[in-house]
Structure formats: C-alpha cells, structure tokens
Design a protein around this motif. Structure first.
Motif, PDB file in Angstrom:
ATOM      1  N   ILE A   2       0.823  -1.203   0.000  1.00  0.00           N
ATOM      2  CA  ILE A   2       0.000   0.000   0.000  1.00  0.00           C
ATOM      3  C   ILE A   2       0.863   1.261   0.000  1.00  0.00           C
ATOM      4  CG2 ILE A   2      -1.728   1.303   1.326  1.00  0.00           C
ATOM      5  CD1 ILE A   2      -2.936  -1.093  -0.050  1.00  0.00           C
ATOM      6  N   VAL A   3       1.941   1.228   0.773  1.00  0.00           N
ATOM      7  CA  VAL A   3       2.844   2.383   0.802  1.00  0.00           C
ATOM      8  C   VAL A   3       3.474   2.604  -0.576  1.00  0.00           C
ATOM      9  CG1 VAL A   3       5.040   3.252   1.709  1.00  0.00           C
ATOM     10  CG2 VAL A   3       3.346   2.299   3.265  1.00  0.00           C
ATOM     11  N   ALA A   4       3.918   1.531  -1.207  1.00  0.00           N
ATOM     12  CA  ALA A   4       4.537   1.655  -2.539  1.00  0.00           C
ATOM     13  C   ALA A   4       3.536   2.195  -3.548  1.00  0.00           C
ATOM     14  CB  ALA A   4       5.087   0.304  -2.984  1.00  0.00           C
ATOM     15  N   LEU A   5       2.314   1.713  -3.449  1.00  0.00           N
ATOM     16  CA  LEU A   5       1.276   2.143  -4.375  1.00  0.00           C
ATOM     17  C   LEU A   5       0.920   3.618  -4.156  1.00  0.00           C
ATOM     18  CD1 LEU A   5      -0.162   0.558  -6.560  1.00  0.00           C
ATOM     19  CD2 LEU A   5      -1.805  -0.212  -4.868  1.00  0.00           C
ATOM     20  N   ARG A   6       0.817   4.014  -2.888  1.00  0.00           N
ATOM     21  CA  ARG A   6       0.493   5.399  -2.584  1.00  0.00           C
ATOM     22  C   ARG A   6       1.606   6.334  -3.047  1.00  0.00           C
ATOM     23  NH1 ARG A   6       2.380   8.168   0.787  1.00  0.00           N
ATOM     24  NH2 ARG A   6       3.097   6.489   2.145  1.00  0.00           N
ATOM     25  N   TRP A  38       3.791   5.800  -5.437  1.00  0.00           N
ATOM     26  CA  TRP A  38       3.763   5.897  -6.896  1.00  0.00           C
ATOM     27  C   TRP A  38       2.632   6.822  -7.338  1.00  0.00           C
ATOM     28  CZ3 TRP A  38       0.432   4.781 -10.928  1.00  0.00           C
ATOM     29  CH2 TRP A  38       1.008   4.774 -12.206  1.00  0.00           C
ATOM     30  N   GLY A  39       1.461   6.659  -6.716  1.00  0.00           N
ATOM     31  CA  GLY A  39       0.324   7.508  -7.061  1.00  0.00           C
ATOM     32  C   GLY A  39       0.582   8.973  -6.727  1.00  0.00           C
ATOM     33  N   ASP A  40       1.213   9.237  -5.579  1.00  0.00           N
ATOM     34  CA  ASP A  40       1.541  10.612  -5.198  1.00  0.00           C
ATOM     35  C   ASP A  40       2.463  11.243  -6.240  1.00  0.00           C
ATOM     36  OD1 ASP A  40       0.080  10.388  -2.908  1.00  0.00           O
ATOM     37  OD2 ASP A  40       1.773  10.323  -1.529  1.00  0.00           O
ATOM     38  N   THR A  41       3.422  10.454  -6.713  1.00  0.00           N
ATOM     39  CA  THR A  41       4.404  10.979  -7.664  1.00  0.00           C
ATOM     40  C   THR A  41       3.825  11.153  -9.056  1.00  0.00           C
ATOM     41  OG1 THR A  41       6.120   9.799  -6.444  1.00  0.00           O
ATOM     42  CG2 THR A  41       6.700  10.613  -8.628  1.00  0.00           C
ATOM     43  N   TRP A  42       3.020  10.180  -9.489  1.00  0.00           N
ATOM     44  CA  TRP A  42       2.663  10.121 -10.904  1.00  0.00           C
ATOM     45  C   TRP A  42       1.190  10.295 -11.206  1.00  0.00           C
ATOM     46  CZ3 TRP A  42       6.533  10.453 -14.228  1.00  0.00           C
ATOM     47  CH2 TRP A  42       7.804  10.011 -13.839  1.00  0.00           C
ATOM     48  N   ALA A  43       0.333  10.249 -10.207  1.00  0.00           N
ATOM     49  CA  ALA A  43      -1.088  10.297 -10.520  1.00  0.00           C
ATOM     50  C   ALA A  43      -1.882  11.274  -9.654  1.00  0.00           C
ATOM     51  CB  ALA A  43      -1.705   8.896 -10.411  1.00  0.00           C
ATOM     52  N   ALA A  44      -1.203  12.057  -8.801  1.00  0.00           N
ATOM     53  CA  ALA A  44      -1.926  12.992  -7.944  1.00  0.00           C
ATOM     54  C   ALA A  44      -2.399  14.197  -8.754  1.00  0.00           C
ATOM     55  CB  ALA A  44      -1.036  13.459  -6.796  1.00  0.00           C
ATOM     56  N   HIS A  82       8.583   6.516   3.070  1.00  0.00           N
ATOM     57  CA  HIS A  82       8.401   5.950   1.741  1.00  0.00           C
ATOM     58  C   HIS A  82       9.051   4.583   1.652  1.00  0.00           C
ATOM     59  CE1 HIS A  82      12.424   7.719   0.965  1.00  0.00           C
ATOM     60  NE2 HIS A  82      11.950   8.659   1.754  1.00  0.00           N
ATOM     61  N   ALA A  83       8.737   3.863   0.572  1.00  0.00           N
ATOM     62  CA  ALA A  83       9.281   2.519   0.377  1.00  0.00           C
ATOM     63  C   ALA A  83      10.553   2.621  -0.453  1.00  0.00           C
ATOM     64  CB  ALA A  83       8.256   1.635  -0.340  1.00  0.00           C
TER      65      ALA A  83
END
Lengths: 168, 168
Positions: B100-104, B106-112, B131-132
């Motif tokens: 979940i941390v890795a996914l969040r 990645w989402g924070d960096t690339w999809a926020a 972060h992971a």
DNA sequence: CAGCTGACTTACGATTCCATAAGTCAGCAG
DNA sequence: CTGCTGACTTATGGAATCGTAAGTCAGCTG
C-alpha cells in the motif's frame, strides 16, 4: 500533528493517490503485464504468452498502460525484418518497480507454495536478495506501528456527519 | 549467477508469487479495503462507506480477505450494545503495508492532481515522510537497474520451445 | 415480546473483463 | 504479386463484479 486515523470520518479520500493508481493498474492483468515489462519483455505476443492471457486482453491492457504513460510504443527493426513496435518502460513505469517488489515480497512470504518462490531479485554488486523496506526522509528505518497519518496538501475535510465522507 | 531475463522463455512463472498475491488482492476494491484496514477501519459499514462501494461488494471482499488470512473477524461489544464483529488485521495483513505504501507513493508521484496527495504518512519519532525503498540483505540501497533476477527454489524450467512457457 | 439497529444476504440488471476464434494489415522474401 | 509473419482488431459468448434496493437475522431496550 494529530493522527488523522483518530477521526477518519472527518476527511475524504476522494482524491486518494492509491485509488488513482488503481484506476490504471487496478486489475490482475495490468499488474502482471507490469511484472513482465520489468522482467524485460517488450513485444506484444511475448506479453500475451508470458502473462498467459489472450491477445485482446493484452492489446487492451497495453493500450491503457501506454495511454497512462507507464509504457511507450517505440519502433524497432530486426535485420531483414520490417519495422515493428515494442512496449518500453518509461520513467513512470520504471518507478512502478517498488510496487511489484513489495507485492512479490509479500507473496513470497505469505502465498508461495512449498517449493518456494520461482525467482529471487538480487543486488548486482553483492548478490544479496533485494526487498522493499519503509524509510523516512531522515533516513530512519520505519518499523510497523512507527508511523502516523498526517494531512497532505490535497486533503479534503468534510463535515463530521456529511452523507458523503466517502471516496474511492 | 546469470540474469534470468536473458532467457525469459526458458522458465515459467506458473508458481509466481505476484500472481498468487493478485488472486487475493488483484482487484481495486480489495486493495482499497486493505488501505482502509491499514488506516484503522474495523467495522463493516465503515468499510463500505469509506471505500465507496455497496454492501454486497464489501461483504464479498471482506469474506475473501478473511478467508485468505489478511483479516480476522473478531467479536467486540460496545457498552449497552449487543456483540458485533470487527475485521482486524492479522500479521499477514499488516505485512501488506509495504504494498500500500509503494502504491500510494507511486500515485503521489505520478497520478496525484494539482492539489497534491490527501494524506502523508510520517515517521512517529521524527515526523519525516515515510516511503518505500529497495534494499538488499547486506544493507545496501538498491538503485534502479542495480538488480538482477536469479533462480529461486521454486523455479520451473521449461524446454526452450515448449508450447507452455506461460504462467500467470 | 415488539421495536430498533448493525451486519449482513438476496435479487436484479448493467458493466467490465476474459478466452477462443477468426479476420485484417503491413512489408520483406521469393 | 503471392506467401508469410508479427501485430494487432473484431466477433461472440461466458464469467466476474458492480450498485441499488430490499429482505433477513440477532439480540439489546423498553
């Protein structure tokens, strides 16, 4: 710096990064295609065969992942062959590695069969197995339970008894 | 110690840990329920409301996650109320935090969106964001491209031109 | 023992996702 | 200009998943 978990209904996950990420890679086949891409697969039918899915599914996922910017479709040409297209990882796609590593690690620990995991990722320099760990920006290792949730810039606060404190 | 990626078709991912993990959490709602569980949600209708799904979907996912051992159904009782059941993380479920941390991340960096991420996970001791990261067993940080894939105990090798070198 | 409430289950139709099979399209080889 | 091959697209049908709405069930309260 109060932990937001204490009043979970006071804020919404409407713009949740996890949910946004899952809109792109929130299905089995997209994840497995990313696994293969990170294992070095580039060509259309290799994706379909190695992931074990049909061509329509492969085409649909590759199109979505390309549109989302994790992969890019680049021309290549083998000697004596016509120009073809390969799906190559972008930086956005390479960054996804941490998710796949975390997922593989969890699967190795909790879902592998007796034979053990099929592959091990090793550090190039020393050969030791690689895994995902949590660390803070000050360089400390973060153990389970040693973190709390704080408001980010995009937090949406809602009235405590609003009918829509939900979010996906 | 040859990188297995050089001959990807010589081995199969039939018993892939990632695929096994995705059989449990390979859909959007299961991932979001795990997000909520890690955010502290315990009760049935809180899961449904906060994830933003209907009750049948919530019931189905909670049942699957409980059967898979990520959650356990434990009785609890509030004063003056009857006994009810809560869904609590097991060790297997808590271990899912890294995913979940890795996914969040990645989402924070690339999809926020422009507003930025809604929440930030911080280290309890120092307040810095968590972060992971990838690390090897010798304690080295592993940068992108600094790893290779080696055979694990469960690797299934197949004939080079076997019709079934696939796996999911 | 009737009312109430949280935790579900059942019913239904819509949507998404999938595999199989067949068709299309481009361009090098002959 | 025909055959061949990789990279797809189209067609079809089945299975999974979803939301809405309504029903069930248990047990504390009165």
């Amino acid at each position: 710096m109060k932990d937001l978990r204490e009043d979970r209904d006071a804020w919404s996950m409407a713009n949740c990064s996890i949910a946004k990420a899952l809109e792109i890679v929130g299905n089995r086949t997209a994840m497995l295609i990313m696994r293969e891409a990170l294992f070095g697969t580039r060509r259309f039918d290799d994706f379909a065969r190695r992931v074990g899915i049909g061509e329509p599914a492969a085409a649909a996922r590759l199109k979505e992942l390309t549109a989302a910017g994790l992969l890019e479709r680049v021309p290549y040409q083998e000697p004596g062959q016509r120009t073809r297209y390969a799906y190559q990882l972008t930086q956005k796609g390479r960054d996804f590695r941490a998710v796949i590593v975390a997922l593989r690690q969890w699967g190795d620990t909790w879902a592998a069969d007796e034979a053990g995991p099929p592959v091990v990722v090793r550090h190039e320099n020393c050969g030791a197995p690689v895994h995902a760990v949590l660390r803070c920006d000050n360089g400390h290792d973060v153990q389970p339970g040693e973190s709390f949730i704080d408001a980010g810039p995009g937090l949406i606060r809602v009235a405590a008894d609003s009918p829509d404190s939900s979010g996906g």
